[in-house]
Design an enzyme around this catalytic site. Structure first.
Site, PDB file in Angstrom:
ATOM      1  N   ASN A  16      31.606  35.762  43.635  1.00 52.34           N
ATOM      2  CA  ASN A  16      30.347  35.016  43.512  1.00 52.34           C
ATOM      3  C   ASN A  16      30.680  33.527  43.453  1.00 52.34           C
ATOM      4  OD1 ASN A  16      27.911  33.879  42.796  1.00 52.34           O
ATOM      5  ND2 ASN A  16      27.793  34.840  40.766  1.00 52.34           N
ATOM      6  N   TRP A  17      30.394  32.846  44.554  1.00 60.01           N
ATOM      7  CA  TRP A  17      30.743  31.422  44.628  1.00 60.01           C
ATOM      8  C   TRP A  17      29.811  30.552  43.788  1.00 60.01           C
ATOM      9  CZ3 TRP A  17      31.638  30.298  50.596  1.00 60.01           C
ATOM     10  CH2 TRP A  17      32.727  31.048  51.037  1.00 60.01           C
ATOM     11  N   LYS A  18      28.695  31.129  43.359  1.00 60.07           N
ATOM     12  CA  LYS A  18      27.674  30.335  42.642  1.00 60.07           C
ATOM     13  C   LYS A  18      27.317  29.106  43.495  1.00 60.07           C
ATOM     14  CE  LYS A  18      29.221  32.400  38.380  1.00 60.07           C
ATOM     15  NZ  LYS A  18      29.379  32.332  36.929  1.00 60.07           N
ATOM     16  N   HIS A 108      21.570  37.953  38.000  1.00 57.71           N
ATOM     17  CA  HIS A 108      22.720  37.301  37.361  1.00 57.71           C
ATOM     18  C   HIS A 108      22.235  36.606  36.089  1.00 57.71           C
ATOM     19  CE1 HIS A 108      26.088  34.661  36.595  1.00 57.71           C
ATOM     20  NE2 HIS A 108      26.803  35.477  37.350  1.00 57.71           N
ATOM     21  N   GLU A 110      22.778  33.831  34.953  1.00 58.82           N
ATOM     22  CA  GLU A 110      22.360  32.429  35.150  1.00 58.82           C
ATOM     23  C   GLU A 110      20.939  32.355  35.688  1.00 58.82           C
ATOM     24  OE1 GLU A 110      25.841  31.404  37.425  1.00 58.82           O
ATOM     25  OE2 GLU A 110      27.035  31.690  35.608  1.00 58.82           O
ATOM     26  N   GLU A 178      28.333  42.184  33.220  1.00 60.10           N
ATOM     27  CA  GLU A 178      28.891  40.858  32.946  1.00 60.10           C
ATOM     28  C   GLU A 178      28.447  40.391  31.564  1.00 60.10           C
ATOM     29  OE1 GLU A 178      29.950  38.616  36.790  1.00 60.10           O
ATOM     30  OE2 GLU A 178      27.875  38.174  36.351  1.00 60.10           O
ATOM     31  N   GLY A 184      32.857  32.538  32.488  1.00 54.58           N
ATOM     32  CA  GLY A 184      33.337  31.153  32.508  1.00 54.58           C
ATOM     33  C   GLY A 184      33.993  30.707  31.213  1.00 54.58           C
ATOM     34  N   SER A 224      35.422  36.088  33.494  1.00 56.21           N
ATOM     35  CA  SER A 224      36.795  35.604  33.337  1.00 56.21           C
ATOM     36  C   SER A 224      37.843  36.553  33.922  1.00 56.21           C
ATOM     37  CB  SER A 224      37.080  35.290  31.861  1.00 56.21           C
ATOM     38  OG  SER A 224      36.211  34.259  31.412  1.00 56.21           O
ATOM     39  N   GLY A 246      34.648  31.927  38.869  1.00 58.78           N
ATOM     40  CA  GLY A 246      35.582  30.812  39.057  1.00 58.78           C
ATOM     41  C   GLY A 246      36.804  31.147  39.906  1.00 58.78           C
TER      42      GLY A 246
HETATM   43  P1  13P Z   1      33.708  33.850  35.856  1.00 61.76           P
HETATM   44  O1  13P Z   1      34.595  34.758  36.650  1.00 61.76           O
HETATM   45  O2  13P Z   1      33.849  32.398  36.254  1.00 61.76           O
HETATM   46  O3  13P Z   1      33.787  34.089  34.401  1.00 61.76           O
HETATM   47  O4  13P Z   1      32.188  34.199  36.298  1.00 61.76           O
HETATM   48  C1  13P Z   1      31.771  35.513  36.309  1.00 61.76           C
HETATM   49  C2  13P Z   1      30.465  35.582  37.001  1.00 61.76           C
HETATM   50  O5  13P Z   1      29.467  35.081  36.507  1.00 61.76           O
HETATM   51  C3  13P Z   1      30.419  36.252  38.310  1.00 61.76           C
HETATM   52  O6  13P Z   1      29.119  36.502  38.689  1.00 61.76           O
END
Ligand code: 13P
Length: 266
Positions: A16-18, A108, A110, A178, A184, A224, A246
């Site tokens: 997931n590149w966000k 997600h 977010e 998640e 993160g 993470s 990330g």
């Molecule tokens: P990280 O791998 O940066 O913790 O993010 C996880 C995430 O939100 C994937 O959707």
């Protein structure tokens, strides 16, 4: 070689590149990633790998993957709950389907947190993705506060139940557990914690969509994930892959996560 969670399900590593990498960067990234995986003799039949770029990259990624016949999959990070019409700024499932988008991340944390997406809205998004033949990657997970108040699986289980409310008859879904506190933060859940929740989530899928679908559903862990901890998750029977944030933006690291079978002792 690390043993794999289950013979029934092909492990799935999803990046997931966000909100990172524009369309030009996405082309360079996908080319280099494809090359790294080829160099490592990656077997896509044994471990599926997909990237989830921002909407504006999707056409470029689709064109590249199709022209070079890459085995890498790709998905979107969100979809509108509406089919079409006066919804400024939204992207219809039909538009994603027209770009050969195979997966879409829905719910997600977010989106839940910054866009106030509710369980009801997410259930609609999941239904419209399924109607259009796009596999929803349904995200669930508890915050640190939820963890303290309700323990680990209560919130993700309730979120998944609500998310599947309109998904009766669905046969192809992916679930991503998640924990919000692990995203993160550099502090991943333990494989044991992930397994415990994944097991509960599979029971919810069985209850709503039946045993056969539950057996076939990939349940991913996210939060993470790195090349140094991925193998521990994939050794668990109910964890079938990872949703990586990330670390998916670092080509060597993401390729190494995709090659988790080669890691030992983690
Ligand atoms: P990280 O791998 O940066 O913790 O993010 C996880 C995430 O939100 C994937 O959707």
């Amino acid at each position: 070689m690390a043993s794999v969670s289950s013979d029934k399900r092909v492990p799935f590593i999803a990046g997931n590149w966000k909100m990172n990498l524009d369309h030009l960067q996405s082309i360079a990234f996908v080319q280099k990633l494809a090359w790294s995986l080829k160099d490592a003799n990656h077997d896509f039949a044994k471990t599926e790998v997909a990237v989830f770029p921002p909407f504006t990259d999707l056409r470029s990624v689709q064109t590249l993957i199709s022209a070079d016949k890459l085995e890498l999959g790709f998905g979107a990070q969100d979809v509108s709950a509406h089919a079409s019409g006066a919804y400024t700024g939204e992207i219809a499932a039909q538009f994603l389907k027209a770009l050969d988008v195979r997966y879409v991340i829905i719910g997600h944390s977010e989106r839940r947190q910054y866009h106030n997406e509710t369980d009801e809205l997410l259930a609609q998004k999941i239904a419209i993705a399924i109607e259009n033949g796009i596999v929803p990657v349904i995200c669930v997970g508890e915050t640190a506060e939820d963890l303290e108040l309700h323990g680990q699986s209560a919130v993700p289980v309730a979120q998944l139940r609500a998310a599947l409310a309109l998904a009766g008859g669905a046969t192809n879904i992916v679930v991503a557990y998640e924990p919000v506190w692990a995203i993160g933060s550099g502090q991943a859940a333990t494989p044991e914690q992930a397994e415990q929740v994944a097991e509960q989530l599979r029971l919810v899928v069985a209850e709503i969509l039946g045993d056969e679908v539950a057996d076939a559903t990939r349940i991913l862990y996210g939060g993470s994930v790195k090349s140094t901890n991925i193998a521990g998750f994939l050794r668990k029977p109910n964890v079938d892959g990872a949703l990586v944030g990330g670390a998916s933006l670092d080509i060597a690291e993401f390729a190494s996560i995709s090659q988790f079978r080669k890691h030992v002792g983690t």
